[in-house]
Design an enzyme around this catalytic site. Structure first.
Site, PDB file in Angstrom:
ATOM      1  N   ASP A  67     -11.618  47.165 -39.363  1.00 17.71           N
ATOM      2  CA  ASP A  67     -10.511  46.632 -40.141  1.00 17.71           C
ATOM      3  C   ASP A  67     -10.884  47.508 -41.459  1.00 17.71           C
ATOM      4  OD1 ASP A  67     -12.923  45.194 -41.225  1.00 17.71           O
ATOM      5  OD2 ASP A  67     -11.876  43.344 -40.601  1.00 17.71           O
ATOM      6  N   ASN A 136     -13.684  30.797 -41.448  1.00 17.09           N
ATOM      7  CA  ASN A 136     -12.271  30.110 -40.750  1.00 17.09           C
ATOM      8  C   ASN A 136     -12.344  30.489 -39.132  1.00 17.09           C
ATOM      9  OD1 ASN A 136     -11.418  32.766 -40.935  1.00 17.09           O
ATOM     10  ND2 ASN A 136      -9.528  32.397 -41.934  1.00 17.09           N
ATOM     11  N   HIS A 138     -12.084  33.491 -38.107  1.00 20.86           N
ATOM     12  CA  HIS A 138     -11.728  34.968 -38.052  1.00 20.86           C
ATOM     13  C   HIS A 138     -12.573  35.999 -37.577  1.00 20.86           C
ATOM     14  CE1 HIS A 138     -11.800  36.846 -42.309  1.00 20.86           C
ATOM     15  NE2 HIS A 138     -12.863  36.730 -41.736  1.00 20.86           N
ATOM     16  N   GLU A 143      -6.595  36.526 -38.147  1.00 19.62           N
ATOM     17  CA  GLU A 143      -6.831  35.248 -38.676  1.00 19.62           C
ATOM     18  C   GLU A 143      -6.336  34.107 -37.617  1.00 19.62           C
ATOM     19  OE1 GLU A 143      -8.419  34.899 -41.455  1.00 19.62           O
ATOM     20  OE2 GLU A 143      -7.794  36.382 -43.002  1.00 19.62           O
TER      21      GLU A 143
HETATM   22  P1  PGA Z   1     -19.139  37.764 -44.288  1.00 17.09           P
HETATM   23  O1  PGA Z   1     -17.640  38.027 -43.425  1.00 17.09           O
HETATM   24  O2  PGA Z   1     -20.291  38.507 -43.237  1.00 17.09           O
HETATM   25  O3  PGA Z   1     -19.145  38.399 -45.428  1.00 17.09           O
HETATM   26  O4  PGA Z   1     -19.197  36.329 -44.283  1.00 17.09           O
HETATM   27  C1  PGA Z   1     -17.809  37.931 -42.217  1.00 17.09           C
HETATM   28  C2  PGA Z   1     -16.237  37.865 -41.499  1.00 17.09           C
HETATM   29  O5  PGA Z   1     -15.561  37.414 -42.717  1.00 17.09           O
HETATM   30  O6  PGA Z   1     -15.982  38.383 -40.800  1.00 17.09           O
END
Ligand code: PGA
Length: 241
Positions: A67, A136, A138, A143
């Protein structure tokens, strides 16, 4: 789904890096799906150390990142282009022409998304996909929602993700509100998936994933549909679930 519980984040990072190196040993021209975020930083650092020691070779590999924010210029230091350059690309021997990320500065987003999917397909699909997970639930910027997209698409970040990612920006207002992300179908067609889960705030999505139930409200639960996913977690995430 196999779950490897590491004692520490460092152990998680080394374990993941060894798996990437093994993949490249088995298939030097592997197509790697890469993720950004704080979780894979340790794995990239370990891969850079392994490269310095001559323990991993990226010369024939191809990469596709999951992404990128939209809109954002690739040289903006908050872009995922910039993150990947700093943490991996400038530290190992990947060929620049073999590196791909969605173009956050594309004028025609729809065309950019279609082109990105086509490039993944033309490369023969993803051999090994590295994933993180949002608190969350995702995956990439897929999302929680009533419906999920299959292909690469432009999406709006949830309020939750904006707040979570604000830690990387001067303030919350600066977090881009949209992103281009690879879709769930493309992720699920990867031949092998490694999901990295670190820290207490990931215990809940990990618990939801391991119930085996599938819900678009927790996109990571769709990994239950995949036949070769390994979860590498640390005690902090695992013991809290
Ligand atoms: P993080 O993010 O490794 O910074 O916790 C992971 C994600 O949001 O996929």
């Amino acid at each position: 789904m196999r779950v490897i519980v590491c004692e520490t984040y460092e152990e998680l990072s080394v374990t993941a890096a060894k798996m990437v190196a093994s993949q490249l040993l088995l298939k030097p021209d592997s197509v790697l799906g890469l993720a950004t975020g704080s979780t894979p930083e340790g794995m990239y650092a370990e891969l850079a150390r392994m490269y310095e020691r001559g323990e991993v070779d990226f010369s024939e590999a191809t990469t596709f990142n999951l992404d990128e924010y939209y809109p954002i210029s690739p040289d903006n230091d908050q872009s995922y282009h910039y993150f990947m350059q700093k943490h991996l690309f400038e530290r190992v021997n990947l060929r620049p022409g073999h590196i791909h990320l969605p173009n956050g500065a594309a004028a025609d987003v729809k065309a950019e998304c279609a082109h990105y999917d086509q490039m993944i397909e033309d490369a023969g699909g993803i051999d090994l996909q590295i994933l993180g997970i949002g608190h969350n639930g995702h995956i990439g910027f897929n999302e929680p929602a009533g419906e999920l997209n299959d292909c690469t698409h432009l999406t709006s970040l949830t309020e939750d993700t904006i707040q979570s990612n604000a830690r990387f920006f001067a303030n919350e207002e600066e977090v881009p509100r949209q992103a281009i992300t690879v879709g769930m179908a493309t992720i699920l067609t990867a031949r092998k998936i490694i999901l990295l889960v670190s820290g207490r705030n990931k215990s809940e999505p990990l618990r939801r994933l391991l119930t085996g139930k599938i819900s678009t409200a927790v996109p990571a639960t769709m990994l239950n549909l995949h036949r070769d996913t390994v979860i590498i977690t640390d005690r902090a995430a695992n013991d809290g679930r």
